[in-house]
Design an enzyme around this catalytic site. Structure first.
Site, short mmCIF file in Angstrom:
data_model
loop_
_atom_site.label_atom_id
_atom_site.label_comp_id
_atom_site.label_asym_id
_atom_site.label_seq_id
_atom_site.Cartn_x
_atom_site.Cartn_y
_atom_site.Cartn_z
CG ASP A 176 111.35 45.62 -5.23
OD1 ASP A 176 112.45 45.56 -4.65
OD2 ASP A 176 110.29 45.21 -4.71
CD GLU B 277 111.46 44.80 1.11
OE1 GLU B 277 111.33 44.63 2.32
OE2 GLU B 277 110.73 45.59 0.47
#
Ligand SMILES: *[C@@H]1O[C@H](CO)[C@@H](O)[C@H](O)[C@H]1NC(C)=O
Ligand SMILES: *[C@@H]1O[C@H](CO)[C@@H](O)[C@H](O)[C@H]1NC(C)=O
Ligand SMILES: *[C@@H]1O[C@H](CO)[C@@H](O)[C@H](O)[C@H]1NC(C)=O
Ligand SMILES: *[C@@H]1O[C@H](CO)[C@@H](O)[C@H](O)[C@H]1NC(C)=O
Ligand SMILES: [Zn+2]
Length: 546
Positions: free
Chosen positions: A144, A209
């Site tokens: 991400d 994350e």
């Protein structure tokens, strides 16, 4: 990664004028630093018939291919947000595109490895080794990226993956699709040469994350711990750290070997309302403001650089290897046991960002209250974020807050419930102090003594070998030293898997810029050097046994 650690290598003349109590100490013996910064012996790659890692930085066709691979990954807008946590939500559709892109870019890896999806979008690639007696390597990154604020602020559209011949531009180019693509590229290249792993290699890629990591790495960690057990990996290499920083003829390679903890405190005040034409001397907003005023002024957090702090080792190394490039008082200051004085002096000399690698930070980030200009506010709340230094714990932060808030609560005759204890009966004239998120302790410190920890010594030796041979750093000595990070990475979920956790993007300072902001980009040559490190790391650990 959520926050880069501070650049820790600047020296300034102004440092000479600050008050330094430890200068009265006995001066250093000549050779006093003889053993303070032992370097790991270089580890040259094994004779395994595979091509040299230098090929990544020398072969123009690889350079072009990597620019294309990284560009394709950056073109997928795989953002994450705290607001959506269900991996089956449409919001996460781009991650399915990213999986397809990875499949087409890395066919050998997908064919050879066991590929698992955890919680739909997390990825684990397992390359089974032939020797069960050696612990697997765990190499991680996240899929991400942080969302874009205003795309028109960008020089090139943030998800175009534009390559200008040197820089690859776009969101995720340096945090951290470069690591994702770099790790997969190293493995793909090894497989292409017919390599078969002796030591198992596990690649694990979370997908949130940038939004705490609970659904990605948080779930992957459970799978890995169940499968392999505790303390089951030789080492974990994740993103993070402070890269490679050059000081004169010396290059400091600075993996993060620890992380600060974190805790949020939430204050919620309920108080009698009324018409604003007949107010009390302090409205609810005034009371919350008074609390914040005191949190920001009383009993402040103190920086500390004691023997347990990994940054001491880096400073020892600087004093020994770069004496002309650091503060002239540094060597003797490191002889002193005035840990607070040293930390204060370094903060004064190197800046506030360095301060916070030694000190707990406090930031009041959210405040809400009031609905109308003629009505007294009845519900007021504020949230304060803390990043907890290694010498403190989240419980210390809680205790300090209670100590500061208690007298204010008494002054206004409020009932007070702190972390579930105290008065919770009244619903008005009441202050609630809570932790909206689970507090995080500072991470365990990974061992970094080259004389005692063979894994760290080997890891450091590989890093030296690779970066002393890349053309961009020719003639330099590479000193590998651990430091700590002020932010957190996905490694927070992996503590149980190994003691040897290294958070490190193996890239030169300046080669990866604007993380989390506009015009994020990476220098393609820096990306290629990183692949060389991943490649030689896997080879050098493949047949080695500890
Ligand atoms: C890898 O090895 C483990 C145990 O040795 C085995 O359970 C697993 O099926 C293997 N996976 C592959 C893809 O060969
Ligand atoms: C904070 O206060 C606002 C305004 O009174 C309210 O809408 C909100 O729910 C509160 N949030 C929390 C987490 O207490
Ligand atoms: C404080 O609050 C309590 C309960 O709300 C009330 O009984 C008491 O009279 C108050 N004391 C003062 C000094 O206002
Ligand atoms: C590590 O193991 C302990 C004990 O089994 C467990 O309570 C904890 O949640 C684990 N930590 C992480 C980060 O998974
Ligand atoms: Zn990151």
């Amino acid at each position: 990664m959520r926050l880069l650690s501070a650049l820790a290598l600047l020296s300034t003349a102004s440092a000479r004028s600050i008050h330094l109590p430890f200068l009265q100490q006995t001066p250093l013996e000549p050779n006093g630093f003889k053993d303070a910064c032992p370097l790991a012996p270089k580890v040259t790659p094994p004779v395994d018939g595979l091509h040299s890692s230098l090929k990544f930085v020398e072969d123009p066709s690889i350079r072009a291919k990597q620019a294309e691979r990284l560009s394709k990954a950056v073109q997928v807008p795989s953002t994450s947000t705290e607001a959506v946590t269900d991996p089956y939500d449409d919001y996460f559709a781009p991650f399915l595109d990213l999986h397809r892109v990875l499949e087409s870019l890395f066919p050998l890896t997908h064919a050879y490895a066991r590929v698992e999806k955890v919680n739909r979008l997390g990825l684990i690639f397992t390359l089974n080794g032939t020797n069960d007696a050696v612990k697997p390597l765990l190499l991680t990154a996240h899929q991400d990226v942080v969302p874009i604020d205003d795309p028109s602020d960008w020089t090139y559209p943030p998800f175009s993956g534009y390559f200008d011949g040197q820089w690859l531009w776009g969101r995720g180019a340096s945090d951290c699709k470069n690591a994702l693509i770099g790790l997969l590229s190293a493995v793909e290249d090894l497989l292409q040469q017919g390599w078969e792993p002796t030591r198992t290699v596990v690649l694990a890629f979370g997908f949130d994350e940038e939004s705490h990591g609970w659904n990605g790495a948080g779930e992957i960690a459970k799978v890995l711990e169940k499968r392999y057990g505790r303390d089951s990996f030789e080492l974990l290499l994740d993103e993070g750290g402070m890269g490679l920083q050059t000081l004169g003829d010396v290059v400091y390679a600075l993996p993060g070997v620890g992380e600060k903890g974190s805790i949020d405190l939430h204050l919620a005040l309920s108080i009698d309302g009324g018409h604003s034409s007949v107010p009390p001397p302090h409205t609810g907003i005034g009371i919350i403001a008074e609390i914040i005023y005191h949190l920001e002024r009383d009993d402040l957090f103190v920086p500390r650089l004691d023997e347990k702090h990994p940054a001491r080792q880096t400073l020892q190394c600087q004093a020994q290897h770069s004496p002309d490039d650091v503060e002239p008082w540094l060597a003797s200051a490191l002889e002193s046991d005035d840990y607070v004085g040293l930390a204060e002096a370094l903060a004064a000399s190197r800046g506030e960002t360095v301060r916070f690698t030694y000190q707990t930070s406090q930031a009041v980030d959210l405040i809400r209250g009031g609905v109308k200009i003629n009505a007294l506010p009845e519900k007021i709340n504020a949230t304060v974020n803390y990043r907890v230094a290694l010498h403190e714990r989240p419980d210390d932060v809680k205790a300090r807050a209670v100590k500061i808030i208690q007298p204010i609560v008494e002054k206004y005759n409020l009932s007070f419930n702190a972390f579930g204890s105290g008065d919770s009966s009244s619903s008005s004239n009441h202050l609630d102090l809570t932790t909206p998120n689970i507090p995080l302790e500072p991470a365990p410190i990974s061992p970094t003594d080259v004389r005692k920890d063979a894994v760290w010594a080997r890891f450091s030796g590989v890093a030296r070998s690779v970066f002393e041979s890349v053309p961009s750093l020719a003639g330099k000595t590479v000193v590998v030293s651990g430091d700590i990070m002020t932010g957190n990475t996905d490694t927070r979920f992996y503590w149980n898997l190994t003691r040897n956790i290294y958070r490190w993007n193996p890239q030169r300072a300046g080669g990866s810029v604007n993380i989390h902001t506009v015009d994020e980009r990476v220098d393609i040559d820096v990306h290629l050097e990183g692949i060389a490190l991943y490649y030689d790391l896997i080879r050098s650990f493949d047949k080695w046994s500890n």
